[in-house]
Scaffold this active site. Sequence first.
Site, short mmCIF file in Angstrom:
data_model
loop_
_atom_site.label_atom_id
_atom_site.label_comp_id
_atom_site.label_asym_id
_atom_site.label_seq_id
_atom_site.Cartn_x
_atom_site.Cartn_y
_atom_site.Cartn_z
N SER A 245 0.74 -1.11 -0.08
CA SER A 245 0.09 -0.05 -0.01
C SER A 245 1.05 1.33 -0.09
O SER A 245 2.17 1.02 0.01
CB SER A 245 -1.09 0.03 1.35
OG SER A 245 -0.13 0.21 2.37
N LYS A 246 0.33 2.37 -0.02
CA LYS A 246 1.02 3.53 0.13
C LYS A 246 2.07 3.97 1.25
O LYS A 246 3.07 4.61 0.97
CB LYS A 246 -0.09 4.83 0.15
CG LYS A 246 -0.62 4.98 -1.28
CD LYS A 246 -0.32 6.41 -2.03
CE LYS A 246 -0.71 6.63 -3.51
NZ LYS A 246 -2.19 6.05 -3.73
N ARG A 247 1.64 3.19 2.32
CA ARG A 247 2.34 3.22 3.37
C ARG A 247 3.68 2.44 3.27
O ARG A 247 4.93 3.23 3.72
CB ARG A 247 1.79 2.76 4.63
CG ARG A 247 0.93 3.70 5.28
CD ARG A 247 0.57 2.95 6.55
NE ARG A 247 -0.15 1.88 6.44
CZ ARG A 247 0.19 0.60 6.99
NH1 ARG A 247 1.16 0.62 7.61
NH2 ARG A 247 -0.77 -0.25 6.76
N VAL A 251 4.44 3.86 -3.24
CA VAL A 251 4.78 5.09 -3.79
C VAL A 251 5.93 5.28 -4.76
O VAL A 251 6.39 4.08 -4.93
CB VAL A 251 5.31 5.82 -2.51
CG1 VAL A 251 4.20 5.85 -1.29
CG2 VAL A 251 6.66 5.32 -1.75
#
Length: 463
Positions: A245-247, A251
């Site tokens: 995920s983005k965490r 990214v």
Amino acid sequence: MSKPVRTRFAPSPTGFLHIGGARTALFSWAYARRHGGQFILRIEDTDVARSTPEAVQAILDGMQWLELNWDEGPFYQMQRMERYKQVIAQMLEAGTAYRCFTTPQELEALREAQRARDEKPRYDGRWRPEAGKTLPAIPAGVQAVVRFRNPVDGVVAWDDLVKGRIEIANAEMDDLVIARADGTPTYNFCVVVDDWDMGITQVIRGDDHVNNTPRQINILQALGAGVPQYAHLSMILGDDGTKLSKRHGAVSVMQYDEDGYLKEAVINYLARLGWSHGDEEVFSREQFVEWFDLDHITPSAAQFNTEKLKWLNAHYIKQTAPEVLAADVQRRLVARGIDIANGPELAAVVTLYRERVSTLVELADSVAPYYVEPVIGEELAAQHLNEVARGALIALTTRLQQANWDKAALSAAIKETCTELGLKMPQVAIPLRVKLLGVAQTPSIDAVLEVMGRERVLARLGV
Ligand code: GLU
């Protein structure tokens, strides 16, 4: 002699280059470099609704930052439309593809009926030419799609370089649309023509494409093209074992640059995401290229581990020359509006801290107070700048004013202050750190004083 190696990275420009894409790019690049081959960059931009020039640029930036240099390209699929149309025409001519006039409504009715019978929805081949079969009359006003004439018997099989042997029965596959009613070629078809034209010998890609492979192999065979080897890389999971995920990792790789990671650390980290060479954890890009093979890629999912990336980054920061780190840190300080011109030499300050940080952002945070007077937090002041501490700093200031500005003399000045006032070392050193840099912990205090310089130290002590 075996064919010269030609690999490719073929991103769809619908977002930035993230960790998964970067790993695919790295493995394709490394395989080509390892075998003295060519690495090709191809931008798969046929999904016009989702592709953007910004995403193309973001991918190029990410590749350039990681120094995954390509030998050919970037090729853009949107610029190759004529070529795809030409191959479709050839296939129609050769009978390996055919026109299908089934309307969307008819297809929907077909699917309905199949679902009602609990069958898998699939095209029934009504326009597929067969010996002795009479095709329906061509309806007026219907634009045909073009379908690939998939073999009906036998299996498609390949020895996946990561997953092992995979076999799919042709009976499982229906006749794929290769050109839409408006004449535009479809995704799987463009990939096939490109891999063929570009002479790709190893297709290294994410295993979300594994279902496309049997269709692509069949089309390649129908074209009389060679079939490349395939290596499908398993997915990367996040720190917590769930989808990236983005965490963690989903990214842009450029975010890692922004967050103070060295490209050497990111490359080393990516290399170990699903690939291993014995127990080796820390190795250079050159070493990686020398070792890299497809035999040691694990077919199971790799897990992202932020702590490990940090650990590697700390290692590479320690290894990097202070001048090189200083150039990076200077850029970060300038972005914060901090001018280093009147402060101590940046490389000297960086040397004090490079073994204590895990990112370049932390390094910039640590050295910033050498150039701008820190704001001392209330809590910190209350805790460390009490009556006793103030007395100690006054006594120390007097000694510092007379001291020779070298580590030995500065250390002696502090020790003498302790003896004079009957204090322990931290009772002098900690208030001094707080006063000078706004923090209670720093590298060895005599080294800090030396690097900071007499004038700045005395000014901050209020002289
Ligand atoms: N364009 C595809 C993607 O970005 C990759 C296709 C391929 O490697 O064959 O997922």
